[in-house]
Every structure is written in C-alpha cells, then in structure tokens.
Motif scaffolding. Structure first.
Motif, PDB file in Angstrom:
ATOM      1  N   THR A   6       0.801  -1.230   0.000  1.00 49.71           N
ATOM      2  CA  THR A   6       0.000   0.000   0.000  1.00 49.71           C
ATOM      3  C   THR A   6       0.834   1.281   0.000  1.00 49.71           C
ATOM      4  N   GLY A   7       2.161   1.166  -0.014  1.00 48.98           N
ATOM      5  CA  GLY A   7       3.002   2.355  -0.064  1.00 48.98           C
ATOM      6  C   GLY A   7       2.968   3.005  -1.439  1.00 48.98           C
ATOM      7  N   LYS A   8       3.473   4.235  -1.498  1.00 56.70           N
ATOM      8  CA  LYS A   8       3.529   4.927  -2.787  1.00 56.70           C
ATOM      9  C   LYS A   8       4.643   4.384  -3.667  1.00 56.70           C
ATOM     10  N   GLN A   9       5.651   3.804  -3.024  1.00 58.66           N
ATOM     11  CA  GLN A   9       6.734   3.143  -3.754  1.00 58.66           C
ATOM     12  C   GLN A   9       6.783   1.679  -3.355  1.00 58.66           C
ATOM     13  N   ARG A  10       7.392   0.875  -4.204  1.00 52.39           N
ATOM     14  CA  ARG A  10       7.559  -0.539  -3.883  1.00 52.39           C
ATOM     15  C   ARG A  10       8.478  -0.688  -2.670  1.00 52.39           C
ATOM     16  N   SER A  11       8.226  -1.724  -1.917  1.00 49.93           N
ATOM     17  CA  SER A  11       9.065  -1.998  -0.753  1.00 49.93           C
ATOM     18  C   SER A  11      10.419  -2.522  -1.210  1.00 49.93           C
ATOM     19  N   PRO A  12      11.521  -1.988  -0.675  1.00 48.75           N
ATOM     20  CA  PRO A  12      12.837  -2.511  -1.049  1.00 48.75           C
ATOM     21  C   PRO A  12      13.027  -3.965  -0.623  1.00 48.75           C
ATOM     22  N   LEU A  13      12.199  -4.429   0.321  1.00 50.51           N
ATOM     23  CA  LEU A  13      12.301  -5.822   0.763  1.00 50.51           C
ATOM     24  C   LEU A  13      11.373  -6.746  -0.019  1.00 50.51           C
ATOM     25  N   LEU A  14      10.456  -6.152  -0.795  1.00 53.04           N
ATOM     26  CA  LEU A  14       9.563  -6.920  -1.664  1.00 53.04           C
ATOM     27  C   LEU A  14       9.517  -6.244  -3.041  1.00 53.04           C
ATOM     28  N   PRO A  15      10.659  -6.119  -3.698  1.00 53.55           N
ATOM     29  CA  PRO A  15      10.712  -5.324  -4.929  1.00 53.55           C
ATOM     30  C   PRO A  15       9.875  -5.880  -6.085  1.00 53.55           C
ATOM     31  N   GLN A  16       9.539  -7.159  -6.010  1.00 53.43           N
ATOM     32  CA  GLN A  16       8.765  -7.783  -7.090  1.00 53.43           C
ATOM     33  C   GLN A  16       7.258  -7.566  -6.930  1.00 53.43           C
ATOM     34  N   VAL A  17       6.843  -7.012  -5.780  1.00 47.52           N
ATOM     35  CA  VAL A  17       5.411  -6.859  -5.489  1.00 47.52           C
ATOM     36  C   VAL A  17       4.956  -5.455  -5.892  1.00 47.52           C
ATOM     37  N   PRO A  18       3.921  -5.343  -6.722  1.00 48.33           N
ATOM     38  CA  PRO A  18       3.478  -4.003  -7.178  1.00 48.33           C
ATOM     39  C   PRO A  18       2.789  -3.214  -6.080  1.00 48.33           C
ATOM     40  N   LYS A  39      -5.246   3.745  -6.092  1.00 51.00           N
ATOM     41  CA  LYS A  39      -4.539   4.747  -5.290  1.00 51.00           C
ATOM     42  C   LYS A  39      -5.280   5.068  -3.984  1.00 51.00           C
ATOM     43  N   GLY A  40      -6.593   4.873  -3.971  1.00 44.92           N
ATOM     44  CA  GLY A  40      -7.359   5.118  -2.755  1.00 44.92           C
ATOM     45  C   GLY A  40      -6.998   4.164  -1.622  1.00 44.92           C
ATOM     46  N   LEU A  41      -6.304   3.079  -1.984  1.00 46.65           N
ATOM     47  CA  LEU A  41      -5.900   2.085  -0.989  1.00 46.65           C
ATOM     48  C   LEU A  41      -4.496   2.358  -0.455  1.00 46.65           C
ATOM     49  N   GLU A  42      -3.861   3.429  -0.922  1.00 44.88           N
ATOM     50  CA  GLU A  42      -2.542   3.782  -0.367  1.00 44.88           C
ATOM     51  C   GLU A  42      -2.700   4.086   1.119  1.00 44.88           C
ATOM     52  N   PHE A  43      -1.815   3.532   1.920  1.00 48.42           N
ATOM     53  CA  PHE A  43      -2.034   3.535   3.363  1.00 48.42           C
ATOM     54  C   PHE A  43      -0.699   3.461   4.086  1.00 48.42           C
ATOM     55  N   GLU A  44      -0.607   4.138   5.228  1.00 48.27           N
ATOM     56  CA  GLU A  44       0.569   4.027   6.074  1.00 48.27           C
ATOM     57  C   GLU A  44       0.154   3.817   7.520  1.00 48.27           C
ATOM     58  N   VAL A  45       0.986   3.113   8.252  1.00 53.02           N
ATOM     59  CA  VAL A  45       0.814   2.948   9.695  1.00 53.02           C
ATOM     60  C   VAL A  45       1.874   3.796  10.377  1.00 53.02           C
ATOM     61  N   LEU A  46       1.470   4.565  11.384  1.00 57.20           N
ATOM     62  CA  LEU A  46       2.409   5.386  12.135  1.00 57.20           C
ATOM     63  C   LEU A  46       2.680   4.731  13.482  1.00 57.20           C
ATOM     64  N   TYR A  47       3.948   4.569  13.816  1.00 58.97           N
ATOM     65  CA  TYR A  47       4.351   3.975  15.086  1.00 58.97           C
ATOM     66  C   TYR A  47       4.795   5.111  16.007  1.00 58.97           C
ATOM     67  N   LEU A  48       4.170   5.187  17.188  1.00 63.23           N
ATOM     68  CA  LEU A  48       4.340   6.400  17.988  1.00 63.23           C
ATOM     69  C   LEU A  48       4.376   6.130  19.490  1.00 63.23           C
ATOM     70  N   ALA A  49       4.748   7.161  20.209  1.00 66.11           N
ATOM     71  CA  ALA A  49       4.695   7.163  21.673  1.00 66.11           C
ATOM     72  C   ALA A  49       3.813   8.314  22.121  1.00 66.11           C
ATOM     73  N   MET A  50       2.953   8.034  23.111  1.00 68.72           N
ATOM     74  CA  MET A  50       2.087   9.055  23.693  1.00 68.72           C
ATOM     75  C   MET A  50       2.280   9.038  25.204  1.00 68.72           C
ATOM     76  N   VAL A  51       2.072  10.190  25.827  1.00 67.83           N
ATOM     77  CA  VAL A  51       2.175  10.296  27.288  1.00 67.83           C
ATOM     78  C   VAL A  51       0.959  11.044  27.819  1.00 67.83           C
ATOM     79  N   PRO A  52       0.646  10.886  29.113  1.00 66.21           N
ATOM     80  CA  PRO A  52      -0.443  11.676  29.694  1.00 66.21           C
ATOM     81  C   PRO A  52      -0.232  13.168  29.453  1.00 66.21           C
ATOM     82  N   ALA A  53      -1.301  13.874  29.187  1.00 68.82           N
ATOM     83  CA  ALA A  53      -1.211  15.267  28.738  1.00 68.82           C
ATOM     84  C   ALA A  53      -0.487  16.183  29.705  1.00 68.82           C
TER      85      ALA A  53
END
Length: 340
Positions: A241-253, A261-275
């Motif tokens: 779902t990335g905008k570019q092919r994964s360097p670890l899966l270069p054969q996968v479109p 393009k509506g299925l382009e998607f990213e996951v964000l990995y984050l840290a949160m703390v009490p306000a």
C-alpha cells in the motif's frame, strides 16, 4: 512549699517541658528532612526508577518489536530499566486508556500505532478516554501494509483476487476493529466492489497466524508482520500500500500501479504520554529517543521491519495525526464501516 493536690511539682513540670521541647525538636528535624528530601527529589534527574513502555497490542507485533528495541537503547542511555507491558484489546483503546489515567510523571509511556487515535474515534460510539488526555511524544516511523493471501487462495494477482471476491465473499483478518487492516479491507471493498467478511483478531501477530492457518483468505496487514512469512514462502503478497515498492519486496506491485490509489495507506508507530507530563521529562525522553533512532542497530531494525524512520515531534507529529484522522473520518463515513 508543697501544694497539695497539684500534680505539677517543679520536677514534673521540668520533665514535661523537656519532653515537649524534645518532641518539638524532633518534629522540626523531620520537617527539615522532608523538605530536603522533597527538594532533592525535585532536583533529581529523570528517570530515577524503571519506566514502563505500555504497548496496546499483543507481543510479537511490529510495535512490540520496536518498543523492545527502543527500550533497550533507552535503558543504556538513561541508566534505568525500560519494561515493555502488553495490554491489547478494543483496537488499542484498553492500553491507551490505562496510560491516559496513569500519573503524568513520565514513568508510563504508550507505545502504539496511530489508528487508536485516528480511526477509533470515528468508529466507536464512545471512547474510554478523551483526546485531550494524551499528547504525542514522538512518531518514530511509518510502514505500509501488504496485501497477503493464504496459500490456499487460487488467485495469483490482485485483479484475479478481486474477480474471485466479487463472485464469492472473501474473509479478511485484521489486528482488531479500527485497526489499519480493518479500514484497508473496507476501502478495498468500496473501491473494487469485492465482497468481504471482516474477522478481527487481537493484534497483528494473531491476524498473521490466522492467515497462515487458512482461517481466513486474505489480510491487508502491517508489512513488518507479514514480511517474514512472505519471504519464507508461507504467504503470498499481491500488493503493497506504499507509494513506492518496498525494497524488501521489490517484485510486489503497489496498489497505485494496479489502479487503486485510494488504498494507499501508512501505519504510524508512535509514543504518547499523559497530557500533563512535564516538558522537562518529555525533553529527556525525546532526546534519548532521537539518539536511539540514530543508532546503527536501530536503523538496521527499522530497515528489517520495512519501516521508514520519521522522528516527528511537537507540531509536526500533531499535524500528521490530525491529517490522518480527517482522512479516516471521511473513509469511515463513506464505507459505512462498523465495529464487528
């Protein structure tokens, strides 16, 4: 002269006075000690005791792996243990709520993904915590999703799978209601006309295991979790779902190459703390995390998980999350997505 009936003789009066003076002196010493201890504690550099990294998804998933790697690095830098505690459930809401209600002292930090904050508020009728209860410490990295299918699926390409799912509903695993895999499956159905049945699991790792065990036919899941199984030939990847092919899966479109393009998607990995966490504590954590992200071993770990390092903090992190939340709100409304 002796006064009959009086219990205060010169001796007993002096003894009582001495006792009272001794008690007063002891109280003063305790008060001074408490003040001194309080001043010392206030001036003591954070952290002075173990820090809990609470992940709101199960062990073995991408954020758990990342939390443990970062925890090891921070432990070496800040000279205190960083302990990973997994509290999954309700699309990450259970763990996030625990941190939101924890003392705002920097000793309980949420290590999670953005969907708890960008998708869940649109999906759940009520949230156990308010958005104002937590604030972003850092967005460490992002990754795409991979469209994986079980070995028993006959389709070899995404167009073939779409045709198959139009004829007969396809089952999709996800890391839970409101997870990236859930909303991605709904987008897929909306964009292609495919029929799907969503099967939520309690985390990315169980969702991948379900796919490997042929409990479900497909899953649009975080690439870091699917990658080892795809590389081992136990699952097949039809797209990323990335905008570019994964360097670890270069054969996968990419989905964009396949007209989704509506299925382009990213996951964000984050840290949160009490306000209410003090800024000096946040600065210490941010500084140590920035140093960790620059370490060769952490860079290598991110690369092996097919993650892109970001290191976003402050306004940049807040804006990124706000943009994602707005986008997913439109998608949830358009697809009629619900909690199963």
């Amino acid at each position: 002269m002796t006064t009959t009936g009086s219990r205060y003789t010169p001796y007993t009066f002096f003894d009582g006075t001495r006792r009272r003076l001794a008690i007063a002196a002891a109280c003063a010493a305790l008060a001074f000690g408490a003040t001194a201890t309080g001043a010392f504690a206030a001036d003591a550099p954070y952290p002075t005791k173990p820090v809990k990294f609470l992940t709101n998804f199960p062990a073995g998933g991408p954020i758990d792996i990342l939390a443990r790697a970062l925890g090891d690095a921070l432990q070496k830098d800040l000279k205190q243990p960083f302990i990973v505690d997994n509290r999954p459930g309700a699309g990450g809401n259970i763990g996030a709520d625990f941190v939101a209600k924890a003392p705002a002292d920097g000793y309980t930090v949420l290590m999670g993904i953005d969907s708890t904050f960008t998708i869940n508020p649109h999906l759940y009728a009520s949230m156990p915590f308010a958005a104002k209860d937590l604030k972003p410490l850092m967005i460490f990295s992002s990754s795409g999703l991979a469209f994986g299918v079980a070995q028993g699926v006959k389709a070899k390409t995404l167009p073939e799978f779409i045709a198959q799912a139009k004829a007969e509903p396809a089952t999709f695993s996800s890391a839970g209601n409101g997870s990236p895999g859930h909303i991605a499956a709904e987008i897929f159905a909306s964009e292609t006309g495919a029929k799907i049945t969503h099967v939520p699991y309690k985390g990315n790792a169980p969702a991948v295991l379900a796919l490997m065990g042929d409990e479900v036919q497909a899953g649009i899941l975080a690439t870091p979790g699917l990658l080892p199984q795809i590389q081992a030939g136990k699952l097949r990847a039809l797209a990323v779902t990335g905008k570019q092919r994964s360097p670890l899966l270069p054969q996968v479109p990419t989905v964009g190459e396949l007209g989704l393009k509506g299925l382009e998607f990213e996951v964000l990995y984050l840290a949160m703390v009490p306000a209410a966490t003090p800024e000096p504590v946040m600065q210490t954590l941010r500084g140590s995390l920035q140093k960790a992200l620059a370490l060769p071993e952490i860079k290598s770990r991110l690369s092996s998980l097919d993650m892109v390092p970001l290191g976003e903090t402050g306004g940049a992190a807040s804006e990124h999350l706000a943009a994602s939340q707005a986008r997913y709100g439109r998608i949830v409304k358009a697809t009629g997505m619900t909690v199963d």
